[in-house]
Design a protein around this motif. Structure first.
Motif, PDB file in Angstrom:
ATOM      1  N   VAL A  60       0.256  -1.154  -0.175  1.00  0.00           N
ATOM      2  CA  VAL A  60       0.300  -0.225  -0.084  1.00  0.00           C
ATOM      3  C   VAL A  60       0.826   1.199   0.153  1.00  0.00           C
ATOM      4  CG1 VAL A  60      -2.062   1.607   1.628  1.00  0.00           C
ATOM      5  CG2 VAL A  60      -1.824  -0.849   1.301  1.00  0.00           C
ATOM      6  N   HIS A  61       0.417   1.804  -0.711  1.00  0.00           N
ATOM      7  CA  HIS A  61       1.328   3.654  -0.911  1.00  0.00           C
ATOM      8  C   HIS A  61       0.048   4.623  -0.405  1.00  0.00           C
ATOM      9  CE1 HIS A  61       3.682   6.835  -1.508  1.00  0.00           C
ATOM     10  NE2 HIS A  61       2.669   7.085  -2.756  1.00  0.00           N
ATOM     11  N   TRP A  62       0.312   4.978   0.511  1.00  0.00           N
ATOM     12  CA  TRP A  62      -0.854   6.466   0.894  1.00  0.00           C
ATOM     13  C   TRP A  62      -0.045   7.685   0.487  1.00  0.00           C
ATOM     14  CZ3 TRP A  62      -4.939   4.979   3.052  1.00  0.00           C
ATOM     15  CH2 TRP A  62      -5.301   3.441   4.007  1.00  0.00           C
ATOM     16  N   LEU A  63      -1.624   8.382  -0.122  1.00  0.00           N
ATOM     17  CA  LEU A  63      -1.022   9.506  -0.751  1.00  0.00           C
ATOM     18  C   LEU A  63      -1.851  10.851   0.172  1.00  0.00           C
ATOM     19  CD1 LEU A  63      -2.551   8.762  -4.914  1.00  0.00           C
ATOM     20  CD2 LEU A  63      -0.230   9.109  -3.296  1.00  0.00           C
ATOM     21  N   VAL A  64      -3.077  10.100   1.486  1.00  0.00           N
ATOM     22  CA  VAL A  64      -3.613  10.918   1.717  1.00  0.00           C
ATOM     23  C   VAL A  64      -2.562  11.229   3.450  1.00  0.00           C
ATOM     24  CG1 VAL A  64      -5.443  11.490   2.786  1.00  0.00           C
ATOM     25  CG2 VAL A  64      -5.112  11.291   1.102  1.00  0.00           C
ATOM     26  N   LYS A  65      -2.373  11.062   4.303  1.00  0.00           N
ATOM     27  CA  LYS A  65      -2.205  11.067   6.172  1.00  0.00           C
ATOM     28  C   LYS A  65      -3.231  10.686   6.569  1.00  0.00           C
ATOM     29  CE  LYS A  65       0.184  14.603   6.853  1.00  0.00           C
ATOM     30  NZ  LYS A  65       1.074  15.238   7.250  1.00  0.00           N
ATOM     31  N   GLU A  66      -3.125   9.307   7.393  1.00  0.00           N
ATOM     32  CA  GLU A  66      -4.314   9.327   8.800  1.00  0.00           C
ATOM     33  C   GLU A  66      -5.009  10.870   9.614  1.00  0.00           C
ATOM     34  OE1 GLU A  66      -5.053   5.699  10.529  1.00  0.00           O
ATOM     35  OE2 GLU A  66      -3.232   6.567  11.645  1.00  0.00           O
ATOM     36  N   GLY A  67      -5.933  10.732   9.932  1.00  0.00           N
ATOM     37  CA  GLY A  67      -5.900  11.966  10.661  1.00  0.00           C
ATOM     38  C   GLY A  67      -6.944  13.394   8.832  1.00  0.00           C
ATOM     39  N   ASP A  68      -5.658  12.682   8.083  1.00  0.00           N
ATOM     40  CA  ASP A  68      -6.669  14.515   7.019  1.00  0.00           C
ATOM     41  C   ASP A  68      -7.979  14.339   7.176  1.00  0.00           C
ATOM     42  OD1 ASP A  68      -3.819  15.400   7.427  1.00  0.00           O
ATOM     43  OD2 ASP A  68      -3.570  14.408   5.371  1.00  0.00           O
ATOM     44  N   PHE A  69      -8.566  14.932   6.045  1.00  0.00           N
ATOM     45  CA  PHE A  69     -10.464  15.144   5.700  1.00  0.00           C
ATOM     46  C   PHE A  69      -9.632  14.819   4.524  1.00  0.00           C
ATOM     47  CE2 PHE A  69     -14.308  17.127   4.780  1.00  0.00           C
ATOM     48  CZ  PHE A  69     -14.691  16.718   5.318  1.00  0.00           C
ATOM     49  N   VAL A  70     -10.982  14.128   4.024  1.00  0.00           N
ATOM     50  CA  VAL A  70     -11.126  13.556   2.839  1.00  0.00           C
ATOM     51  C   VAL A  70     -12.021  14.396   2.035  1.00  0.00           C
ATOM     52  CG1 VAL A  70     -10.909  11.328   0.889  1.00  0.00           C
ATOM     53  CG2 VAL A  70      -9.645  11.708   2.444  1.00  0.00           C
ATOM     54  N   ASP A  71     -12.239  15.047   1.110  1.00  0.00           N
ATOM     55  CA  ASP A  71     -13.380  15.683   1.111  1.00  0.00           C
ATOM     56  C   ASP A  71     -14.027  15.321  -0.046  1.00  0.00           C
ATOM     57  OD1 ASP A  71     -12.636  15.785  -2.079  1.00  0.00           O
ATOM     58  OD2 ASP A  71     -12.067  17.182  -2.488  1.00  0.00           O
ATOM     59  N   GLY A  72     -13.908  13.452  -0.587  1.00  0.00           N
ATOM     60  CA  GLY A  72     -14.807  12.261  -1.222  1.00  0.00           C
ATOM     61  C   GLY A  72     -15.136  13.302  -2.387  1.00  0.00           C
ATOM     62  N   LYS A  73     -14.509  13.554  -2.525  1.00  0.00           N
ATOM     63  CA  LYS A  73     -15.104  13.585  -4.607  1.00  0.00           C
ATOM     64  C   LYS A  73     -14.287  13.120  -5.754  1.00  0.00           C
ATOM     65  CE  LYS A  73     -16.421  18.578  -3.897  1.00  0.00           C
ATOM     66  NZ  LYS A  73     -15.915  19.961  -4.156  1.00  0.00           N
ATOM     67  N   ARG A  74     -14.448  11.598  -4.733  1.00  0.00           N
ATOM     68  CA  ARG A  74     -13.527  10.507  -6.070  1.00  0.00           C
ATOM     69  C   ARG A  74     -11.588  10.309  -5.484  1.00  0.00           C
ATOM     70  NH1 ARG A  74     -15.838   6.855  -7.788  1.00  0.00           N
ATOM     71  NH2 ARG A  74     -14.204   5.754  -9.576  1.00  0.00           N
ATOM     72  N   VAL A  75     -11.226  11.076  -4.595  1.00  0.00           N
ATOM     73  CA  VAL A  75      -9.677  11.724  -3.816  1.00  0.00           C
ATOM     74  C   VAL A  75      -9.410  10.517  -4.253  1.00  0.00           C
ATOM     75  CG1 VAL A  75      -8.683  12.854  -2.243  1.00  0.00           C
ATOM     76  CG2 VAL A  75     -10.727  13.483  -3.121  1.00  0.00           C
ATOM     77  N   ARG A  76      -8.332  10.505  -4.704  1.00  0.00           N
ATOM     78  CA  ARG A  76      -7.063   9.169  -4.837  1.00  0.00           C
ATOM     79  C   ARG A  76      -6.866   9.195  -3.202  1.00  0.00           C
ATOM     80  NH1 ARG A  76      -3.155   9.577  -7.751  1.00  0.00           N
ATOM     81  NH2 ARG A  76      -2.349   7.360  -7.615  1.00  0.00           N
ATOM     82  N   VAL A  77      -6.748   8.136  -3.073  1.00  0.00           N
ATOM     83  CA  VAL A  77      -6.278   8.179  -1.335  1.00  0.00           C
ATOM     84  C   VAL A  77      -4.601   7.027  -0.876  1.00  0.00           C
ATOM     85  CG1 VAL A  77      -7.088   7.320   0.821  1.00  0.00           C
ATOM     86  CG2 VAL A  77      -9.032   8.499   0.131  1.00  0.00           C
ATOM     87  N   ALA A  78      -5.116   6.507  -1.359  1.00  0.00           N
ATOM     88  CA  ALA A  78      -3.797   4.984  -1.999  1.00  0.00           C
ATOM     89  C   ALA A  78      -3.997   4.479  -2.954  1.00  0.00           C
ATOM     90  CB  ALA A  78      -3.919   4.237  -0.586  1.00  0.00           C
ATOM     91  N   THR A  79      -2.947   4.325  -3.215  1.00  0.00           N
ATOM     92  CA  THR A  79      -2.883   2.927  -4.257  1.00  0.00           C
ATOM     93  C   THR A  79      -2.301   1.565  -3.310  1.00  0.00           C
ATOM     94  OG1 THR A  79      -0.412   3.311  -4.877  1.00  0.00           O
ATOM     95  CG2 THR A  79      -1.993   4.539  -5.945  1.00  0.00           C
ATOM     96  N   VAL A  80      -2.543   0.341  -4.261  1.00  0.00           N
ATOM     97  CA  VAL A  80      -2.500  -0.807  -3.866  1.00  0.00           C
ATOM     98  C   VAL A  80      -1.875  -1.933  -4.924  1.00  0.00           C
ATOM     99  CG1 VAL A  80      -2.880  -3.316  -2.928  1.00  0.00           C
ATOM    100  CG2 VAL A  80      -4.591  -1.047  -1.545  1.00  0.00           C
TER     101      VAL A  80
END
Length: 287
Positions: free
Chosen positions: A68-88
């Motif tokens: 897993v490679h994270w593009l967003v850190k834990e605790g960050d807010f994700v706005d929900g507009k199909r944001v790329r959060v991570a890749t597997v």
């Protein structure tokens, strides 16, 4: 952001294994269909919320030989507009082996963290110096994730289980005939290391608990004004005792309970009836 993964006990990876065992108890028919071609999948945030559950997500995919490679850190807010959060990345069948367990966990953990973040923000904005906490009203087998998500969201976990702090509720008191008897019996086994909390339905019960040696009194199902009045009286009489308010407190009513005499406000609604944050995992199709 604090790395709360360092808090996790040795047993937590076994819990993840149990999730996978539950979901794949015998043949993996879908995995047979997709085979072992190396693929990359994108984790997409589809509804707004706070990302929580990162170590559990990673462990699911580690156990099925994916990275897993994270593009967003834990605790960050994700706005929900199909944001790329991570890749597997990994074999196609292995990505799909871990997909549902990982997404189910992440959706619930992030939902709890999102509600916790809202309540923490309210506490800070109103200047409440006490603690907003969860309760033991958690999902059997999933408590560790839910308590972890509370921390990510910025609230207190309260006691983790029956072995951490002694909480005496109505059934404990009734079994012993009085608050005093229940507290005395608890003290014979709790020693100096465990605090004793007593659930009280009136200020007189709270006084009895304090006299018997309780460290914390929970004023249960008091309306906001009654809680404040009782807490101020008890603090004036016994400044060393912690005062907790609980019972029926919701996100909408929380602020009405804030008072300098109240040390803790606990809420079952931090884990019960919490909307999940929607995520999906999509294998990237070459263009």
């Amino acid at each position: 952001m604090t790395d709360f993964a360092h808090l996790l006990p040795p047993s937590w990876k076994t819990t993840v294994t149990q999730w996978l065992d539950e979901d794949i108890p015998s043949f993996d028919y879908g995995g047979f269909v997709v085979g072992e071609k190396e693929e990359t999948a994108e984790l997409l945030g589809k509804s707004p919320g706070v990302l929580a559950g990162v170590p559990f997500f990673e462990e699911v995919f580690r156990q099925v030989d994916c990275k897993v490679h994270w593009l967003v850190k834990e605790g960050d807010f994700v706005d929900g507009k199909r944001v790329r959060v991570a890749t597997v990345t990994g074999k196609a069948r292995n990505i799909l082996l871990g997909e549902r367990a990982a997404l189910n966990m992440l959706a619930r953990a992030s939902g709890i963290a999102s509600r916790a973040r809202e309540l923490r923000k309210l506490k800070d904005e109103k200047g409440f110096k006490g603690v907003v906490a969860g309760t033991r009203k958690t999902t059997p087998g999933f408590r560790l994730v839910e308590k972890y998500a509370m921390l990510v969201g910025g609230v207190d976990t309260h006691r983790m289980d029956l072995s951490s702090m002694i909480m005496l509720k109505d059934n404990h008191v009734w079994s012993q005939g009085s608050i005093t008897n229940a507290v005395r019996r608890a003290k014979t086994v709790g020693g100096f290391a465990l605090k004793i909390e007593v659930e009280c339905r009136s200020i007189d019960e709270a006084r009895e608990a304090i006299t018997a040696g309780a460290d914390i009194v929970m004023l249960d199902n008091f309306d906001p004004e009654a809680l404040k009045v009782a807490a101020r009286i008890l603090k004036q009489e016994s400044p060393h005792v912690l005062i907790e308010g609980s019972g029926g407190i919701t996100s909408e009513t929380l602020a009405s309970y804030f008072d300098d005499a109240v040390d803790v406000l606990s809420m079952g609604s931090l884990t019960q009836g919490v909307p999940h944050v929607d995520f999906s995992l999509k294998i990237v199709v070459p263009k």
